[in-house]
Design a protein around this motif. Structure first.
Motif, PDB file in Angstrom:
ATOM      1  N   MET A  12       0.828  -1.204   0.000  1.00 49.41           N
ATOM      2  CA  MET A  12       0.000   0.000   0.000  1.00 49.41           C
ATOM      3  C   MET A  12       0.864   1.257   0.000  1.00 49.41           C
ATOM      4  N   ALA A  13       1.954   1.236   0.772  1.00 50.98           N
ATOM      5  CA  ALA A  13       2.854   2.391   0.810  1.00 50.98           C
ATOM      6  C   ALA A  13       3.476   2.624  -0.569  1.00 50.98           C
ATOM      7  N   ILE A  18       3.604   5.509  -5.969  1.00 52.62           N
ATOM      8  CA  ILE A  18       3.388   5.467  -7.415  1.00 52.62           C
ATOM      9  C   ILE A  18       2.318   6.471  -7.821  1.00 52.62           C
ATOM     10  N   VAL A  19       1.225   6.497  -7.076  1.00 49.63           N
ATOM     11  CA  VAL A  19       0.136   7.429  -7.389  1.00 49.63           C
ATOM     12  C   VAL A  19       0.633   8.870  -7.330  1.00 49.63           C
ATOM     13  N   GLU A  20       1.397   9.186  -6.301  1.00 48.43           N
ATOM     14  CA  GLU A  20       1.932  10.550  -6.177  1.00 48.43           C
ATOM     15  C   GLU A  20       2.818  10.907  -7.375  1.00 48.43           C
ATOM     16  N   LYS A  21       3.684   9.979  -7.773  1.00 47.44           N
ATOM     17  CA  LYS A  21       4.567  10.238  -8.913  1.00 47.44           C
ATOM     18  C   LYS A  21       3.761  10.413 -10.203  1.00 47.44           C
ATOM     19  N   LEU A  22       2.768   9.547 -10.403  1.00 44.83           N
ATOM     20  CA  LEU A  22       1.964   9.641 -11.620  1.00 44.83           C
ATOM     21  C   LEU A  22       1.133  10.919 -11.641  1.00 44.83           C
ATOM     22  N   GLY A  39       1.786  -0.325 -10.442  1.00 47.63           N
ATOM     23  CA  GLY A  39       0.653   0.047  -9.603  1.00 47.63           C
ATOM     24  C   GLY A  39      -0.544  -0.858  -9.798  1.00 47.63           C
ATOM     25  N   VAL A  40      -0.822  -1.212 -11.039  1.00 49.64           N
ATOM     26  CA  VAL A  40      -1.945  -2.121 -11.317  1.00 49.64           C
ATOM     27  C   VAL A  40      -1.694  -3.474 -10.657  1.00 49.64           C
ATOM     28  N   ALA A  41      -0.466  -3.979 -10.765  1.00 54.26           N
ATOM     29  CA  ALA A  41      -0.129  -5.265 -10.157  1.00 54.26           C
ATOM     30  C   ALA A  41      -0.248  -5.198  -8.628  1.00 54.26           C
ATOM     31  N   LEU A  42       0.225  -4.099  -8.041  1.00 55.07           N
ATOM     32  CA  LEU A  42       0.112  -3.930  -6.590  1.00 55.07           C
ATOM     33  C   LEU A  42      -1.341  -3.830  -6.152  1.00 55.07           C
ATOM     34  N   ALA A  43      -2.139  -3.085  -6.893  1.00 59.09           N
ATOM     35  CA  ALA A  43      -3.554  -2.939  -6.548  1.00 59.09           C
ATOM     36  C   ALA A  43      -4.257  -4.292  -6.612  1.00 59.09           C
TER      37      ALA A  43
END
Length: 75
Positions: A12-13, A18-22, A39-43
């Motif tokens: 999650m961290a 990743i979201v912040e960078k994107l 990110g997709v794989a982590l989600a």
């Protein structure tokens, strides 16, 4: 379980990073696509872990152990 929790929390961290960078919007295309895929794989992994945890939760009702079934709107 602790290792799964630590893995989930770490995932999650990393997903938040990743979201912040994107969202920053200043990445080269290739790096953005690579981060998006990660990110997709982590989600997906986090969702699977949550689903597994939900299925393992049991509740005691009327003296009988039952599988956890969330009420409408809790899923």
């Amino acid at each position: 379980m602790s290792q799964d929790k630590d893995g989930f929390e770490a995932s999650m961290a990393r997903l938040r990073e990743i979201v912040e960078k994107l969202e920053g919007g200043d990445l080269p295309l290739e790096e953005g696509v690579t981060l998006f895929r990660e990110g997709v794989a982590l989600a997906r992994s986090c969702r699977e872990r949550l689903d597994k945890a939900r299925n393992e939760v049991t509740i005691l009702a009327d003296g009988v152990l039952r599988d956890f079934a969330p009420e409408d709107g809790d899923a």
